[in-house]
Design a protein around this motif. Structure first.
Motif, PDB file in Angstrom:
ATOM      1  N   UNK A   2      38.952  22.656  49.051  1.00 30.28           N
ATOM      2  CA  UNK A   2      37.986  23.662  47.976  1.00 30.28           C
ATOM      3  C   UNK A   2      38.475  22.210  47.115  1.00 30.28           C
ATOM      4  N   UNK A   3      37.383  22.317  45.786  1.00 21.86           N
ATOM      5  CA  UNK A   3      38.462  21.324  44.730  1.00 21.86           C
ATOM      6  C   UNK A   3      37.399  22.136  44.037  1.00 21.86           C
ATOM      7  N   UNK A   4      38.425  22.555  42.708  1.00 18.79           N
ATOM      8  CA  UNK A   4      38.072  22.997  41.384  1.00 18.79           C
ATOM      9  C   UNK A   4      37.196  21.888  40.386  1.00 18.79           C
ATOM     10  N   UNK A   5      36.083  22.089  39.693  1.00 19.53           N
ATOM     11  CA  UNK A   5      36.053  21.669  38.655  1.00 19.53           C
ATOM     12  C   UNK A   5      36.215  22.686  37.052  1.00 19.53           C
ATOM     13  N   UNK A   6      36.149  21.514  35.892  1.00 18.08           N
ATOM     14  CA  UNK A   6      36.275  22.791  34.485  1.00 18.08           C
ATOM     15  C   UNK A   6      34.553  23.557  34.479  1.00 18.08           C
ATOM     16  N   UNK A   7      33.805  22.794  34.908  1.00 18.96           N
ATOM     17  CA  UNK A   7      32.228  23.349  34.823  1.00 18.96           C
ATOM     18  C   UNK A   7      32.031  24.592  35.423  1.00 18.96           C
ATOM     19  N   UNK A   8      32.891  25.153  36.546  1.00 17.00           N
ATOM     20  CA  UNK A   8      32.350  26.033  37.133  1.00 17.00           C
ATOM     21  C   UNK A   8      33.208  26.898  36.804  1.00 17.00           C
ATOM     22  N   UNK A   9      32.215  28.489  35.733  1.00 16.86           N
ATOM     23  CA  UNK A   9      33.318  29.810  35.429  1.00 16.86           C
ATOM     24  C   UNK A   9      32.673  30.718  36.707  1.00 16.86           C
ATOM     25  N   UNK A  10      33.952  31.084  35.609  1.00 21.44           N
ATOM     26  CA  UNK A  10      33.907  32.834  35.879  1.00 21.44           C
ATOM     27  C   UNK A  10      33.907  34.121  34.843  1.00 21.44           C
ATOM     28  N   UNK A  11      32.440  34.668  35.139  1.00 17.47           N
ATOM     29  CA  UNK A  11      32.518  35.968  33.989  1.00 17.47           C
ATOM     30  C   UNK A  11      31.717  36.993  34.420  1.00 17.47           C
ATOM     31  N   UNK A  12      32.150  38.037  33.638  1.00 15.73           N
ATOM     32  CA  UNK A  12      32.349  39.723  33.645  1.00 15.73           C
ATOM     33  C   UNK A  12      31.350  40.209  32.514  1.00 15.73           C
ATOM     34  N   UNK A  13      30.780  41.435  33.232  1.00 15.83           N
ATOM     35  CA  UNK A  13      29.915  41.742  32.428  1.00 15.83           C
ATOM     36  C   UNK A  13      29.193  43.675  32.900  1.00 15.83           C
ATOM     37  N   UNK A  14      29.559  44.818  31.885  1.00 19.92           N
ATOM     38  CA  UNK A  14      28.892  45.661  32.355  1.00 19.92           C
ATOM     39  C   UNK A  14      28.539  46.193  31.582  1.00 19.92           C
ATOM     40  N   UNK A  15      27.562  46.601  32.927  1.00 19.87           N
ATOM     41  CA  UNK A  15      26.274  47.112  32.800  1.00 19.87           C
ATOM     42  C   UNK A  15      26.742  48.984  33.061  1.00 19.87           C
ATOM     43  N   UNK A  16      26.657  49.593  30.833  1.00 16.10           N
ATOM     44  CA  UNK A  16      27.088  50.339  30.265  1.00 16.10           C
ATOM     45  C   UNK A  16      26.136  51.179  30.087  1.00 16.10           C
ATOM     46  N   UNK A  17      26.390  52.996  31.381  1.00 13.38           N
ATOM     47  CA  UNK A  17      24.810  53.025  31.770  1.00 13.38           C
ATOM     48  C   UNK A  17      24.543  53.977  30.964  1.00 13.38           C
ATOM     49  N   UNK A  18      23.955  55.056  30.390  1.00 17.69           N
ATOM     50  CA  UNK A  18      23.338  55.959  30.069  1.00 17.69           C
ATOM     51  C   UNK A  18      22.512  56.961  31.002  1.00 17.69           C
ATOM     52  N   UNK A  19      22.866  57.646  32.441  1.00 18.31           N
ATOM     53  CA  UNK A  19      22.390  57.693  33.268  1.00 18.31           C
ATOM     54  C   UNK A  19      20.957  58.655  33.361  1.00 18.31           C
ATOM     55  N   UNK A  20      21.328  59.434  31.945  1.00 16.67           N
ATOM     56  CA  UNK A  20      20.470  60.945  32.214  1.00 16.67           C
ATOM     57  C   UNK A  20      19.541  59.933  31.594  1.00 16.67           C
ATOM     58  N   UNK A  21      19.585  59.278  30.189  1.00 18.59           N
ATOM     59  CA  UNK A  21      18.717  58.779  29.638  1.00 18.59           C
ATOM     60  C   UNK A  21      17.623  57.221  30.445  1.00 18.59           C
ATOM     61  N   UNK A  22      18.251  57.026  31.711  1.00 16.86           N
ATOM     62  CA  UNK A  22      18.065  55.608  32.736  1.00 16.86           C
ATOM     63  C   UNK A  22      17.886  54.321  31.936  1.00 16.86           C
ATOM     64  N   UNK A  23      19.291  54.566  31.434  1.00 12.78           N
ATOM     65  CA  UNK A  23      18.729  53.408  30.020  1.00 12.78           C
ATOM     66  C   UNK A  23      20.102  52.813  29.938  1.00 12.78           C
ATOM     67  N   UNK A  24      20.662  51.587  29.531  1.00 12.16           N
ATOM     68  CA  UNK A  24      21.542  50.676  29.590  1.00 12.16           C
ATOM     69  C   UNK A  24      21.712  49.809  28.407  1.00 12.16           C
ATOM     70  N   UNK A  25      23.072  50.035  27.498  1.00 12.75           N
ATOM     71  CA  UNK A  25      23.702  49.285  26.518  1.00 12.75           C
ATOM     72  C   UNK A  25      23.689  47.364  26.552  1.00 12.75           C
TER      73      UNK A  25
END
Length: 135
Positions: free
Chosen positions: A1-24
């Protein structure tokens, strides 16, 4: 399996206010000025959790409480793999946005659409099963 520079990994936070059913959401000061979840690219030598902690600290000015990895998605448009974690803000947190963002808002989950809606709803309803999908 090869890797190329254009192939990316990212991570994101779903910061939730569960009581208000909302996300930041943050509004970018670059590109198309879109509203999105805090987070960003994983740097060489970082774990996905370390990357998320760093990105949130840079973008929000606080250390978020990182919960479970709720989804792993492939985005064709960006040729990238994206992890979404369910997160929360520490009590009494005062946000300080980076220059990458100029506004923050709590958005009701019912107002989300498309990819954003699918990823955040999966985080909000996470029950121990990792969500995966191609967008």
């Amino acid at each position: 399996m090869g890797f190329e520079n254009r192939y990316r990994f990212s991570v994101h936070a779903a910061v939730l206010d569960v009581a208000a059913e909302s996300v930041l959401l943050l509004r970018q000061t670059y590109g198309d000025l879109r509203w999105g979840l805090p987070g960003g690219g994983v740097e060489p030598g970082e774990t996905i959790v370390d990357a998320l902690a760093r990105e949130c600290r840079e973008e929000l000015g606080v250390d978020v409480q990182i919960g479970p990895l709720t989804g792993w998605y492939y985005h064709r448009e960006f040729e990238s793999q994206v992890g979404i974690f369910r997160c929360a803000l520490p009590a009494g947190a005062e946000l300080q946005l980076s220059p990458e963002h100029d506004a923050v808002r709590w958005t009701p989950l019912t107002e989300l659409a498309g990819v954003q809606a699918a990823r955040v709803r999966a985080a909000a309803t996470y029950g121990g099963h990792l969500h995966t999908r191609v967008f």
